[in-house]
Every structure is written in structure tokens, then in C-alpha cells.
Design a protein around this motif. Structure first.
Motif, PDB file in Angstrom:
ATOM      1  N   ARG A  59     -29.770  -4.275 -10.032  1.00  0.00           N
ATOM      2  CA  ARG A  59     -29.549  -3.944  -8.617  1.00  0.00           C
ATOM      3  C   ARG A  59     -29.998  -5.103  -7.719  1.00  0.00           C
ATOM      4  NH1 ARG A  59     -26.110  -2.344  -6.103  1.00  0.00           N
ATOM      5  NH2 ARG A  59     -25.799  -0.887  -7.789  1.00  0.00           N
ATOM      6  N   LYS A  60     -31.110  -5.763  -8.076  1.00  0.00           N
ATOM      7  CA  LYS A  60     -31.571  -6.922  -7.294  1.00  0.00           C
ATOM      8  C   LYS A  60     -30.509  -8.005  -7.277  1.00  0.00           C
ATOM      9  CE  LYS A  60     -36.516  -6.378  -8.065  1.00  0.00           C
ATOM     10  NZ  LYS A  60     -37.714  -6.951  -8.682  1.00  0.00           N
ATOM     11  N   HIS A  74     -41.552  -9.366 -15.679  1.00  0.00           N
ATOM     12  CA  HIS A  74     -41.581  -8.421 -14.563  1.00  0.00           C
ATOM     13  C   HIS A  74     -42.646  -7.355 -14.742  1.00  0.00           C
ATOM     14  CE1 HIS A  74     -37.861 -10.114 -12.992  1.00  0.00           C
ATOM     15  NE2 HIS A  74     -37.465 -10.181 -14.250  1.00  0.00           N
ATOM     16  N   GLU A  76     -33.604 -17.290  -6.677  1.00  0.00           N
ATOM     17  CA  GLU A  76     -32.588 -16.256  -6.844  1.00  0.00           C
ATOM     18  C   GLU A  76     -33.002 -15.285  -7.940  1.00  0.00           C
ATOM     19  OE1 GLU A  76     -29.036 -19.494  -5.971  1.00  0.00           O
ATOM     20  OE2 GLU A  76     -29.390 -18.764  -8.005  1.00  0.00           O
ATOM     21  N   PRO A  77     -32.460 -14.075  -7.907  1.00  0.00           N
ATOM     22  CA  PRO A  77     -32.744 -13.135  -9.000  1.00  0.00           C
ATOM     23  C   PRO A  77     -32.075 -13.610 -10.285  1.00  0.00           C
ATOM     24  CG  PRO A  77     -31.148 -12.191  -7.476  1.00  0.00           C
ATOM     25  CD  PRO A  77     -31.601 -13.493  -6.883  1.00  0.00           C
ATOM     26  N   ARG A 120     -32.876  -1.481 -12.233  1.00  0.00           N
ATOM     27  CA  ARG A 120     -33.572  -2.048 -11.066  1.00  0.00           C
ATOM     28  C   ARG A 120     -33.354  -3.563 -10.985  1.00  0.00           C
ATOM     29  NH1 ARG A 120     -37.541   1.564 -12.641  1.00  0.00           N
ATOM     30  NH2 ARG A 120     -38.858  -0.054 -13.545  1.00  0.00           N
ATOM     31  N   LEU A 121     -33.473  -4.252 -12.121  1.00  0.00           N
ATOM     32  CA  LEU A 121     -33.267  -5.703 -12.121  1.00  0.00           C
ATOM     33  C   LEU A 121     -31.826  -6.070 -11.778  1.00  0.00           C
ATOM     34  CD1 LEU A 121     -35.289  -6.993 -15.205  1.00  0.00           C
ATOM     35  CD2 LEU A 121     -35.942  -7.024 -12.797  1.00  0.00           C
ATOM     36  N   ASP A 147     -27.383  -6.770  -5.203  1.00  0.00           N
ATOM     37  CA  ASP A 147     -27.644  -6.800  -3.758  1.00  0.00           C
ATOM     38  C   ASP A 147     -27.702  -8.235  -3.235  1.00  0.00           C
ATOM     39  OD1 ASP A 147     -27.745  -4.041  -3.871  1.00  0.00           O
ATOM     40  OD2 ASP A 147     -29.927  -3.924  -3.663  1.00  0.00           O
ATOM     41  N   TYR A 148     -28.404  -9.092  -3.942  1.00  0.00           N
ATOM     42  CA  TYR A 148     -28.551 -10.482  -3.516  1.00  0.00           C
ATOM     43  C   TYR A 148     -27.190 -11.170  -3.414  1.00  0.00           C
ATOM     44  CZ  TYR A 148     -30.001 -15.372  -3.472  1.00  0.00           C
ATOM     45  OH  TYR A 148     -30.175 -16.697  -3.134  1.00  0.00           O
TER      46      TYR A 148
END
Length: 123
Positions: free
Chosen positions: A108-109, A88, A60-61, A105-106, A112-113
Motif C-alpha cells: 500500500r505504501k 520493517h 522511496e518505498p 501494508r508495505l 500510494d507513493y
């Protein structure tokens, strides 16, 4: 809830991620039943490391990146020192527009997940 209860902390972060928003350190501490203090924040940061270890083990993120300072919306120094950026491939500044773009960006991951995971669970 204990500040060391990583599963409880994780549950709050998963809910925030599914809702698409970060939490400040103060907000998360409040959700956990605590007022803000530096010692409580440091204890929370240790727990966030465990939360992210679990997330990585499950593919998972990361979630600790969702916990940010109220002043600028970025993770605190502890996140960066623990390797949050370098994990990263990021070696830029810890503050300012470049850091903000990287953190966005991180986050957002994670958003979204967990939004996808939530929608699949609700089918």
C-alpha cells in the motif's frame, strides 16, 4: 532486456505500483521477455535487491515487495531472507494471514507513493 537491467525492472515495478497492483514472478519475467524458470527467477531476485537499494537511496518505498508468488500473493523466501520483513521490524511468519497483512501494508505504501508521484507528474 537483460535480467540484470535494474532500471528496466524498476520501470516495470513503478508502473505496477502506480496502477496499484503487484506482479507475480512469472508476470514480471514475461514483461521482461522471459519465460519462467528457477534460474531466471533467482537472477531477477538479485536485480530486485539493486532496485530496492536505489529506492532507499532516493527516499522511496521499496518495490521488490510487489513481486509475489502466484500461489499466495506473498514475496518468496529470498525477499524474507534478504531482510525484507526484519527491515520493517517484522519477525512474524512468512506465510499466512499475518504475513499477508504485513505485505499488504508495505505494498500500500508503494501504491500510494507512486500513484501520487504519477498524478503530480501529470499536472
Amino acid at each position: 532486456m537483460s535480467l540484470g537491467d535494474w532500471r528496466g525492472v524498476r520501470a516495470h515495478l513503478v508502473a505496477a505500483a502506480a496502477a496499484g497492483h503487484p506482479l507475480t514472478y512469472s508476470q514480471l519475467l514475461e514483461h521482461l521477455g522471459y519465460g519462467f524458470s528457477r534460474p531466471k527467477m533467482r537472477a531477477l531476485c538479485k536485480t530486485l535487491g539493486t532496485v530496492d537499494e536505489d529506492a532507499a537511496a532516493n527516499g522511496e518505498p521499496e518495490l521488490a515487495v510487489l513481486v509475489v508468488r502466484q500461489s499466495d500473493g506473498l514475496p518468496g523466501q529470498g525477499w524474507w531472507v534478504a531482510g525484507g520483513g526484519s527491515a520493517h521490524g517484522y519477525d512474524g511468519p512468512w506465510e499466512g494471514p499475518e504475513a499477508t497483512r504485513f505485505i499488504d501494508r508495505l505494498q500500500r505504501k508503494a501504491f500510494d507513493y507512486w500513484a501520487m508521484a504519477n498524478s503530480e507528474r501529470n499536472r
